[in-house]
Structure formats: C-alpha cells, structure tokens
Design a protein around this motif. Structure first.
Motif, PDB file in Angstrom:
ATOM      1  N   PHE A 182       1.707  -3.514  -6.676  1.00  0.00           N
ATOM      2  CA  PHE A 182       0.610  -2.691  -6.175  1.00  0.00           C
ATOM      3  C   PHE A 182      -0.365  -3.501  -5.336  1.00  0.00           C
ATOM      4  CE2 PHE A 182       2.205   0.198  -9.317  1.00  0.00           C
ATOM      5  CZ  PHE A 182       1.864   1.450  -8.835  1.00  0.00           C
ATOM      6  N   ARG A 185       0.707  -3.293  -1.808  1.00  0.00           N
ATOM      7  CA  ARG A 185       0.762  -1.992  -1.146  1.00  0.00           C
ATOM      8  C   ARG A 185      -0.296  -1.814  -0.054  1.00  0.00           C
ATOM      9  NH1 ARG A 185       2.048   2.859  -5.321  1.00  0.00           N
ATOM     10  NH2 ARG A 185       1.511   3.995  -3.421  1.00  0.00           N
ATOM     11  N   ALA A 189       0.459  -1.064   3.767  1.00  0.00           N
ATOM     12  CA  ALA A 189      -0.151   0.076   4.456  1.00  0.00           C
ATOM     13  C   ALA A 189      -0.680  -0.338   5.829  1.00  0.00           C
ATOM     14  CB  ALA A 189      -1.276   0.650   3.602  1.00  0.00           C
ATOM     15  N   GLY A 249       4.196   0.665   0.440  1.00  0.00           N
ATOM     16  CA  GLY A 249       2.907   0.861   1.099  1.00  0.00           C
ATOM     17  C   GLY A 249       2.982   1.695   2.360  1.00  0.00           C
ATOM     18  N   HIS A 507      -4.467   5.897   0.693  1.00  0.00           N
ATOM     19  CA  HIS A 507      -3.595   6.232  -0.432  1.00  0.00           C
ATOM     20  C   HIS A 507      -3.234   4.988  -1.238  1.00  0.00           C
ATOM     21  CE1 HIS A 507      -0.764   9.228  -2.204  1.00  0.00           C
ATOM     22  NE2 HIS A 507      -0.153   8.121  -2.603  1.00  0.00           N
ATOM     23  N   ASN A 508      -2.924   3.899  -0.562  1.00  0.00           N
ATOM     24  CA  ASN A 508      -2.465   2.712  -1.271  1.00  0.00           C
ATOM     25  C   ASN A 508      -3.602   1.907  -1.877  1.00  0.00           C
ATOM     26  OD1 ASN A 508       0.618   2.425  -0.861  1.00  0.00           O
ATOM     27  ND2 ASN A 508      -0.129   3.017   1.147  1.00  0.00           N
ATOM     28  N   THR A 512      -3.465   1.067  -5.775  1.00  0.00           N
ATOM     29  CA  THR A 512      -3.607  -0.295  -6.288  1.00  0.00           C
ATOM     30  C   THR A 512      -4.733  -0.396  -7.296  1.00  0.00           C
ATOM     31  OG1 THR A 512      -2.741  -1.212  -4.220  1.00  0.00           O
ATOM     32  CG2 THR A 512      -4.017  -2.690  -5.632  1.00  0.00           C
TER      33      THR A 512
END
Length: 631
Positions: A182, A185, A189, A249, A507-508, A512
């Motif tokens: 995470f 990610r 992204a 991601g 979103h990521n 995370t």
C-alpha cells in the motif's frame, strides 16, 4: 490601386481576428452540462463554436476539452497573480461574505476556480463501449485477485517466511508486508497518472499495469521460504509485494476513468459499479481459489506448499485478459486531447516549461481541496471494505477461533457474492437520483451504525449472527460504493488532462492511509480489547455488556471514519451536480455566465457575417476588371 489598398486593409482586419495558440486550444468541445435534459437550458449548446469565458490566468484548465494551462508556460509571478472577474461570481460570493473586499487573494482564487469548475463542459463522447468496460472489468479481476490472495493467505505466508516468531507476531509481520504494497500505491498512482494523462493514454496504462503485476505474483509463488534462503526470503517478499502495489496504484483508477469516459450520462453510475464490482470479483475469485486449496489439501500441505498454488493460478488468466484489452478502444475524450499534443509541445518548447500532471494538480488550491475531500470520503469506504472482506475471515478463524479457516473463507465467499449484487443495484439506483451524492449520504450513516453492530453480532456465538452481521454491513457499504466510481471521475472530468492523476492519487492515498493500515489497526484493537476484558475478569466484573463493548472497538474506529466521510461528502468536495441541485445563487452565477456566452457568440457571428459580405462585394468589383491583352 484604391481597390488593392482596401484589400490590404481587409487582410489586416482578418489578421487581427486570428486567435493566439493558447486561446484556440481553450475551445470547448461542447457545453452539454452535468444536468438532466430538462435543465440543459442553462447551457448554450452552440457555445462549442467559440472559447470559454475568460478565466483567471492562474486558474488551471477546467473545461472538458483538452486545453493548455497558461501557468505551464513560464508566465511571470505578477501576471499569474492577476485575476479576471467572471460575471456572476459576485452572486456566488454574496451569501458567503457580504463584504467581498475582505476576501484574501487565495480566497478569490478559490472562488474563481470553483465557478470555472461548475462552468466546465461535460463529456458527450460516451457511447457505452462494451470493450472498454470488459477491459476494465477483466483487468480489475486479475489485479485484485493477485493482490487479495496474499491477504487471505497471510497465516500461511507468515509461517513460511517468519517461522521464528510467535503465531501472533507471524500474523502481524505478514500484515506488515501487506502494508508495504500500500505504501507503493500512491507512487504507482503518480506514475500511471502521468502515463494515462500525458503520455500514451488510458488503454496502454492498463496494459502496463497488468504486465507489472503478473511477474511479481508468479515469483511470489516460486519464492523459497525462510528455511531455505534465510533472511533474504522475507526481504524479497517485501520487494515483490511492493511491485504489486505499484501496479495496483494505476489499475483501478485507469479502469474507472476509461469506463466512465466512455459512458453516457445515464449509465455512469451503473458502469462504474460494474468496475467496482469487478475488483470485488477479484476478491471473490481469490476467496474461491483459497477455499478450494484449503478444502482439497490438509493443513500441513497448505502450510508447506499449497499456499503457492493461488499465486501460480494467475498465469492462466493472463492470456484471456490480453485478448480482451487488445480489442479495447482508447477513450475518445483522451483521443481529442492527444490530437493537440503536437501543438502543446511546440508551445512548451517556446516557453521553456513542461510540468508533470501531479504538479499541475497540486498547483491549484481548488484541486487540493478536492483531493483532500476525496481522501476523506474514501477513508470510511476503503477501511470498511478491507475490514469486512479481508480481516473478518482472519478474525473469526485465527484470532477468535470460532470457526475453521476453510469455513471462514466459505462464508466470506458468500458475503462477497451478495455484496456484488447489492453494489450493482446501488450503482443503477445512483443514476436515478438528482445528485450523485444522495445515495452516499443515505449509506454512510448505515455504515457508521452497522460496523459496531457486526462485531456485536459476532458475540452471539451463532452462525447466523456471524453471517447476518457481515451481510448488513455489506448492504450499507454497497449504497456508498454504488455510485462512488462515477463520483470520483466526475470530480475531475472538468480537465481530461488531469482526471487519471486526480482519481488515482486520491483513491490510492485513501487506500494507503486507511485500507493498508486497517488489518494492523484492527489487530491492535483486538489485542487491546483482550486486555480490557482480562482486567475486568480479574476484578470479578464479567457481565455481558463489559465484555461486549471492548470487542466492538474495531467497529467504533470505522464509525469515526464514517463521520469524517459524511462531513467531507456534505461540506468539502464539489461536484458538477451541485449546479443541478445547489443554491439559487450558484445557478444564477452559471446562468449569467452562459448568457454572456450566447451574447458574445451572437456578436462574433454578426461580425464575421459583415466581414464576409464586405469581402464578397470587393471580390465582385475585382471580377469586373479585365487586364489589357497583348495581341
């Protein structure tokens, strides 16, 4: 001679009418609003023939048409800080602050960017392309299968790579490696946002993300354990897991953006829910495969080598997914923007500045607020998703020991299947509400109450309590997530050159901060609840209430995040549907701007018509003149 002078004068007037390159790039493709058809009168459909009303030079490009941001080209700081007032802005600011002179420069800029966001044209290129949807669905299932298998096999992985630790510490270490993915990610992204927004487009970004997750998944299935390679094994496990996080991601955000940009206004919520359901389908497939492995093999075989089979199973899915992606068309929204790429590059070379998409996004205070609000909204949904579908099976089997791991996985499989049905129904329902947020505002209070209730129902000791507790939380979560994919993309659709980056980063970041930490936080709260219960038992206070409340601590944590999400969705973020259901002052401001559009368009047409008539008259006069002929 006199006629030639008139012709030169006409040519000079024509030259004066030529727009500069930046202005020409700011022409919107259309001005179909984010409204229902009955409210479309607010927007002039004919406005596509001319540029948008003047924006503040420091305002980022916010129309749906691909445009060049003026701040990218090395303008001076003093010029960037000047503002052009937009007609109707005073009507928007009046109910907020009577004395507009008291507004700071940052507040003025925020207001102007906000009105420009509401005035942006909508995307009318949606044709509900089925291959784009299938590509996103297949990619999500594949990626999230590989990603979820690790979490479901956390006990076995902990036993293989951390054998010297206690059983509890093995689980914590395994979830720690889970968190490492995470952490990558948000980096993924940013990387895939640049690829999808500025380099090769949405389709090829999905292809790269799929390739990037296949290799580490297969290698994790072949990686020797601690008993063979010692400390090198867990180190390599962390690195491979981080590669998976880098890929994920960009995958989910890419599927959202590609599918929603190819959707019509009336199907965005449903198609977005299909993409979201496909990611849940990846969890469903992972749960099915792991359940089959645990049922078919003994516990010793699963701990020894059986846990590797779900990782190697991903090799069977890759060829099928490649076939689907190869038939996918690029987003037409992106295609129109890429046609202007050569012109943009020429301007950047002349001005000497070209910034990445993430820097363009963070340069705008309005977009920074959108990003923060988006993370706040997703805090409850991501944490609830992971605690329900990933941590709960571990909680019931490994931590509480009320059922076997195989039975917990089977129950999780059933709950996920029911959730997918609820999610698709909620996505379709979100398209019927006046505002995309309406169904989310209904579902969030349900999540706030349902998560502690679920942990309370686990204390009944009944299989029906275990099952119904998870289903009622999944139903509430589906109402929030049903239209969430469309909501995320529509938040950033005003500028297609930043939409992939905005969706992916927001979103990521939430995944995370809240999803990746959820297993660790929930496990910590569980052990803390055990301490509370043990202290009460030593004091002789063993009543049901005192033993129940500590068990509900993970649920109360979700409730706090639910309150944060409800505040963000109601008070922080802005959405194009605000114009449809917002305050009268907001609608009046946008209508005033659109009236100005119509008037300017009418004047420009009249001026061009007069010029054409004048040229035709002069051309007719020139046709009567015959030069002398030499015989």
């Amino acid at each position: 001679m006199e006629s030639a002078e008139q012709t030169d004068t006409t040519r000079e007037s024509n030259i004066q009418m030529v727009e500069d390159p930046l202005a020409s790039l700011q022409r919107p493709m259309n001005h179909a609003r984010h409204h229902h058809p009955e409210s479309s009168a607010v927007t002039p459909t004919s406005a596509a023939m001319m540029g948008p009303p003047p924006l503040a030079p420091n305002t980022m490009a916010t129309t749906a048409a691909p445009m060049v941001d003026a701040t990218k080209f090395g303008r001076s700081e003093s010029r960037q800080r000047s503002f052009t007032r937009i007609e109707g802005m005073d009507q928007l600011e009046k109910p907020i602050m009577d004395d507009s002179a008291n507004l700071s420069e940052a507040e003025k800029r925020m207001k102007e960017e906000e009105l420009s966001f509401y005035s942006a044209s909508d995307n009318d290129h949606g044709d509900d392309n089925i291959w784009g949807l299938l590509s996103g669905v297949g990619g999500n299932i594949y990626e999230w299968y590989d990603f979820a298998v690790y979490g479901l096999l956390a006990p076995e992985i902990g036993h293989t790579f951390f054998p010297k630790s206690s059983k509890e510490l093995q689980l914590v270490n395994s979830f720690g490696v889970y968190l490492a993915a995470f952490v990558m990610r948000p980096i993924g992204a940013i990387l895939f946002g640049e690829i999808g927004d500025r380099l090769v487009g949405r389709k090829h970004a999905l292809v790269v993300s799929i390739l990037l997750i296949t290799v580490p998944s297969v290698l994790m299935g072949l990686l020797p354990g601690y008993s063979t390679w010692g400390y090198l094994s867990p180190i390599l496990l962390v690195l491979l897991r981080m590669m998976q996080g880098l890929s994920v991601g960009g995958q989910l955000a890419g599927s959202y953006v590609l599918s929603i940009e190819q959707s019509s206004n009336r199907t965005r919520g449903f198609r977005g829910s299909v993409c979201d359901a496909s990611s849940v389908g990846g969890f469903l497939l992972a749960s099915l495969v792991t359940s089959c492995v645990r049922v078919a093999l003994t516990s010793e075989q699963v701990d020894d080598w059986g846990w590797r089979l779900p990782f190697l199973f991903s090799l069977l899915l890759a060829p099928l997914l490649y076939h689907v992606v190869s038939h996918t068309e690029e987003s037409k929204f992106w295609a129109e923007r890429s046609e202007q790429k050569q012109t943009e590059e020429q301007i950047r070379e002349s001005e000497g500045d070209s910034r990445p998409a993430i820097l363009d996004l963070m340069a705008s205070p309005f977009r920074r607020r959108q990003l923060a609000g988006m993370v706040g909204i997703l805090s409850a949904t991501t944490s609830t998703f992971y605690i329900l579908f990933l941590w709960t099976p571990v909680y019931l089997s490994e931590l509480r020991g009320v059922m076997s791991q195989a039975h917990a996985d089977s129950m999780n499989f059933t709950v996920v299947a029911i959730y997918i049905v609820f999610l698709l129904l909620s996505g379709r329902l979100s398209d019927t509400f006046p505002h995309r947020m309406d169904l989310m505002r209904i579902g969030l209070p349900g999540v706030i109450a349902a998560c502690p209730t679920m942990f309370g129902m686990f204390e009944t000791g009944s299989w029906w309590g275990y099952f119904v507790g998870q289903v009622q939380l999944g139903a509430c979560l589906s109402m929030v997530n049903g239209g969430l994919a469309a909501f995320e993309v529509e938040m950033w659709m005003a500028d297609p050159t930043l939409s992939f980056t905005g969706v992916a980063v927001g979103h990521n970041l939430a995944a995370t901060l809240f999803g990746g930490t959820m297993p660790l936080v929930a496990t910590f709260l569980y052990y803390k609840s055990n301490e509370f219960i043990n202290e009460e038992e030593e004091e002789g206070d063993e009543d049901f209430v005192h033993s129940l409340l500590p068990r509900m601590l993970p649920g109360f944590y979700i409730s706090v995040l639910g309150l944060l999400s409800l505040i963000c969705v109601s008070c922080v973020v802005k959405h194009p549907h605000d114009v449809r259901t917002g305050a009268p002052q907001l609608r009046a401001a946008v209508e005033a701007e659109n009236r100005k559009f119509k008037a300017a368009l009418k004047a420009k047409k009249k001026k061009r018509q007069n010029l054409d008539d004048q040229i035709n008259i002069e051309g007719a006069g020139d046709a009567e003149y015959l030069p002398p002929q030499i015989t």
